[in-house]
Scaffold this motif. Structure first.
Motif, PDB file in Angstrom:
ATOM      1  N   SER A  96     -10.992   8.490  -8.052  1.00 33.19           N
ATOM      2  CA  SER A  96     -10.250   7.397  -7.413  1.00 33.19           C
ATOM      3  C   SER A  96     -10.649   6.050  -8.000  1.00 33.19           C
ATOM      4  O   SER A  96      -9.813   5.172  -8.205  1.00 33.19           O
TER       5      SER A  96
ATOM      6  N   ALA B 111       1.750   3.542 -10.002  1.00 39.25           N
ATOM      7  CA  ALA B 111       0.776   4.336  -9.256  1.00 39.25           C
ATOM      8  C   ALA B 111       1.450   5.484  -8.521  1.00 39.25           C
ATOM      9  O   ALA B 111       0.899   6.584  -8.399  1.00 39.25           O
TER      10      ALA B 111
ATOM     11  N   PHE C 157      -6.228  -3.394  -7.711  1.00 37.61           N
ATOM     12  CA  PHE C 157      -5.950  -2.178  -6.944  1.00 37.61           C
ATOM     13  C   PHE C 157      -7.241  -1.670  -6.305  1.00 37.61           C
ATOM     14  O   PHE C 157      -8.326  -1.839  -6.862  1.00 37.61           O
ATOM     15  N   GLN C 158      -7.089  -1.025  -5.142  1.00 35.81           N
ATOM     16  CA  GLN C 158      -8.222  -0.331  -4.532  1.00 35.81           C
ATOM     17  C   GLN C 158      -7.709   0.924  -3.819  1.00 35.81           C
ATOM     18  O   GLN C 158      -6.578   0.963  -3.345  1.00 35.81           O
ATOM     19  N   ILE C 159      -8.555   1.961  -3.787  1.00 37.03           N
ATOM     20  CA  ILE C 159      -8.234   3.193  -3.069  1.00 37.03           C
ATOM     21  C   ILE C 159      -9.253   3.364  -1.960  1.00 37.03           C
ATOM     22  O   ILE C 159     -10.463   3.305  -2.198  1.00 37.03           O
TER      23      ILE C 159
ATOM     24  N   ARG D 248       0.685   9.354  -9.025  1.00 34.28           N
ATOM     25  CA  ARG D 248       0.394  10.231  -7.877  1.00 34.28           C
ATOM     26  C   ARG D 248       1.236  11.494  -7.916  1.00 34.28           C
ATOM     27  O   ARG D 248       0.759  12.590  -7.628  1.00 34.28           O
TER      28      ARG D 248
ATOM     29  N   GLU E 211       0.842  -1.195   0.000  1.00 34.13           N
ATOM     30  CA  GLU E 211       0.000   0.000   0.000  1.00 34.13           C
ATOM     31  C   GLU E 211       0.876   1.243   0.000  1.00 34.13           C
ATOM     32  O   GLU E 211       2.031   1.213   0.418  1.00 34.13           O
TER      33      GLU E 211
ATOM     34  N   LEU F  73      -3.747   3.777  -1.507  1.00 38.47           N
ATOM     35  CA  LEU F  73      -3.898   2.876  -2.634  1.00 38.47           C
ATOM     36  C   LEU F  73      -3.272   1.524  -2.275  1.00 38.47           C
ATOM     37  O   LEU F  73      -2.102   1.455  -1.915  1.00 38.47           O
TER      38      LEU F  73
ATOM     39  N   GLN G 108      -8.109   3.314  -9.711  1.00 35.60           N
ATOM     40  CA  GLN G 108      -7.941   1.931  -9.259  1.00 35.60           C
ATOM     41  C   GLN G 108      -8.356   0.932 -10.341  1.00 35.60           C
ATOM     42  O   GLN G 108      -7.710  -0.114 -10.506  1.00 35.60           O
TER      43      GLN G 108
ATOM     44  N   PHE H 129      -2.275   7.898  -1.382  1.00 30.67           N
ATOM     45  CA  PHE H 129      -2.822   8.426  -2.632  1.00 30.67           C
ATOM     46  C   PHE H 129      -3.935   9.388  -2.253  1.00 30.67           C
ATOM     47  O   PHE H 129      -5.025   8.979  -1.849  1.00 30.67           O
TER      48      PHE H 129
ATOM     49  N   GLN I  63      -6.982  11.920  -1.922  1.00 28.01           N
ATOM     50  CA  GLN I  63      -8.299  12.092  -2.543  1.00 28.01           C
ATOM     51  C   GLN I  63      -8.920  13.371  -2.011  1.00 28.01           C
ATOM     52  O   GLN I  63      -9.067  13.540  -0.798  1.00 28.01           O
TER      53      GLN I  63
END
Length: 511
Positions: free
Chosen positions: A456, A440, A278-280, A444, A247, A267, A460, A250, A252
């Motif tokens: 976001s 990523a 991927f996930q945010i 960023r 991780e 992220l 992702q 990132f 937002q």
């Protein structure tokens, strides 16, 4: 005798001390307190100096900071003996010739025959069955294909109502075809261009004018089109045999009101050989890690020692030795006892990886490797235990105190350091996840994160699509074109999952 006198090195009998005037006694006590306070301040300043010195010496070798942040005087790489070989291809090296397209792809072919011998000038006749091929590759001027639909409006002669024709069902109201949507998405996601740069590229390269708002709308349309494919990729990863996780921050924003607390965004990435997800989230807690890996995760997790993964049992974890190496180097660079312990830990780590490299290149059998690791493990645990046995204060900040705390933490998870020794297919480092998350990080830095929750989601999902397709050697633009086309025609979205025949990743049956 008063203890304050001893602090000054003054020897005085109890009788003389009793005869000392009260004002002098009071002065001695105050001076004694002043000395104690000064000694405490000096100790604190020394601790601060050592802490600042450690921060100043922080590099990519002894911390998680990237090489780009290394100071100018940092040693970039280990010194190696200069090779006696000349630069370039060596004798016996298999050369690489230019890629040639198939003859069927050529728009035209010209044959050139020599007329006279270059030696004697005699006229030449004959056929060369294997001529030398030289190809010229050119891109024609790009002109967009524009199809105009004219919707006529006619007045009713009976009631005077105006009625305008409607667009056919297969004509999208956005005014842009599937390849334009896919191209905008690829420029944004694969090549990480800003919306303004995408707008400029569409005009300069493809001759298509569009506003910044249109660029954003097309990106969001593509994001929705690949939602189901990305969700399937998530399930695939959660049911995989070995998963690497990492991780990074990132940001937002709160333009849409979805981050009114202005929380730090994170992220997360979960990596398998052929699919990456991927996930945010606005959190870095265990719940975010559970959402990434699944509540019932039953595979093997390869990660660092971050506490959010501690809900996964030690028997299912392989901790990253690259992170441990940096910790050991950091300990070895501290003064005193820490240096000795750190050097011993670094030495054992180097021995371990010398053997591991031999396992990978096939010069050492795994069964022999497992036996040799036993001695390394015992030595490493002894060094960690030696440091953990030192008594330190709960608030102590000396270099030794930091070393003791680090070693105690590593001892708690020590069983999770050796899973790669026994289980094939498990790597000792989390490099795969770190490599996957690097694009990523670049995204960023150039975009400063996203401003909305929808932004976001686009990030992702696009990272999931690009990273997964690259690992499967599939074309990103073709996939996005198919995905948008399928969504507009209400047909099934193309899958990100690999073909069973081509997949080398072992998948565990979902519980």
């Amino acid at each position: 005798m008063d203890e304050n006198c001893l602090a000054y090195g003054i020897e005085i009998s109890d009788l003389d001390w009793e005869k000392t005037p009260a004002s002098v006694k009071q002065l001695v006590k105050k001076m004694g307190q002043h000395i104690k306070q000064s000694e405490k301040e000096l100790t604190d300043l020394k601790a601060q100096q050592e802490e600042l010195l450690e921060k100043n010496n922080r590099t990519s070798k002894n911390s998680s900071s990237p090489p780009s942040l290394d100071p100018p005087n940092a040693e970039k790489h280990e010194k190696k003996n200069k090779s006696a070989k000349k630069r370039g291809g060596q004798l016996g090296h298999k050369g690489h010739s230019r890629f040639l397209y198939d003859e069927s792809e050529c728009s035209s072919v010209f044959n050139h025959h020599p007329e006279n011998c270059r030696c004697c000038g005699e006229k030449l006749n004959g056929i060369d069955a294997n001529p030398y091929r030289h190809q010229i590759v050119e891109i024609p001027p790009i002109k967009p294909i524009i199809v105009e639909h004219r919707l006529h409006q006619i007045e009713c002669q009976q009631c005077d109502t105006l009625t305008r024709a409607k667009l056919p069902q297969d004509v999208h109201p956005s005014g842009y075809g599937v390849r334009v949507v896919a191209l905008v998405t690829v420029l944004s996601g694969l090549y990480r261009h800003s919306q303004r740069m995408v707008q400029s590229a569409m005009v300069d390269v493809f001759g298509i004018n569009m506003s910044l708002g249109t660029v954003n709308n097309l990106r969001l349309e593509a994001s929705k089109k690949k939602e189901s494919a990305v969700e399937s990729a998530k399930i695939y990863v959660q049911n995989s045999r070995v998963v690497g996780a990492d991780e990074t921050s990132f940001a937002q924003g709160n333009v849409d009101g979805c981050n009114d607390k202005k929380s730090q965004g994170w992220l997360w990435v979960a990596v398998t050989p052929l699919v990456t997800y991927f996930q945010i989230t606005l959190s870095r807690c265990s719940d975010a890690a559970r959402n990434l890996l699944g509540e019932n995760f039953s595979g093997i997790l390869n990660s660092d020692r971050y506490a959010a993964y501690n809900w996964v049992g030690l028997e299912q974890r392989q901790l990253c030795w690259a992170h441990l190496k940096r910790e050991f180097i950091k300990i070895s660079e501290r003064p005193g006892v820490s240096s000795e312990i750190g050097n011993a830990l670094v030495k054992q780590q180097e021995k371990l990886f010398e053997l591991w490299h031999r396992v990978r290149d096939g010069t050492l059998k795994r069964c022999e490797f497992q036996l040799l690791v036993l001695e390394i493990r015992n030595s490493l645990v002894l060094s960690l235990q030696e440091a953990a046995d030192y008594e330190i204060g709960s608030q102590e900040k000396t270099p030794l105190a930091k070393t003791v705390r680090t070693c105690r933490q590593i001892l708690k998870v020590e069983p999770a350091l050796w899973l790669f020794v026994a289980v094939e297919g498990v790597e000792p480092t989390n490099n795969a996840a770190e490599r996957a998350i690097r694009p990523a990080v670049i995204w960023r830095r150039t975009s400063f994160g996203s401003q909305t929750q929808a932004g976001s989601r686009f990030v992702q999902r696009m990272l999931t699509v690009v990273t997964t397709l690259k690992s499967q050697r599939r074309n990103v633009l073709d996939f996005m074109t198919s995905a948008v086309s399928a969504a507009r025609s209400n047909s099934s979205t193309p899958s990100l999952l690999p073909d069973v025949a081509d997949s080398s990743d072992q998948v565990i049956n979902a519980a």
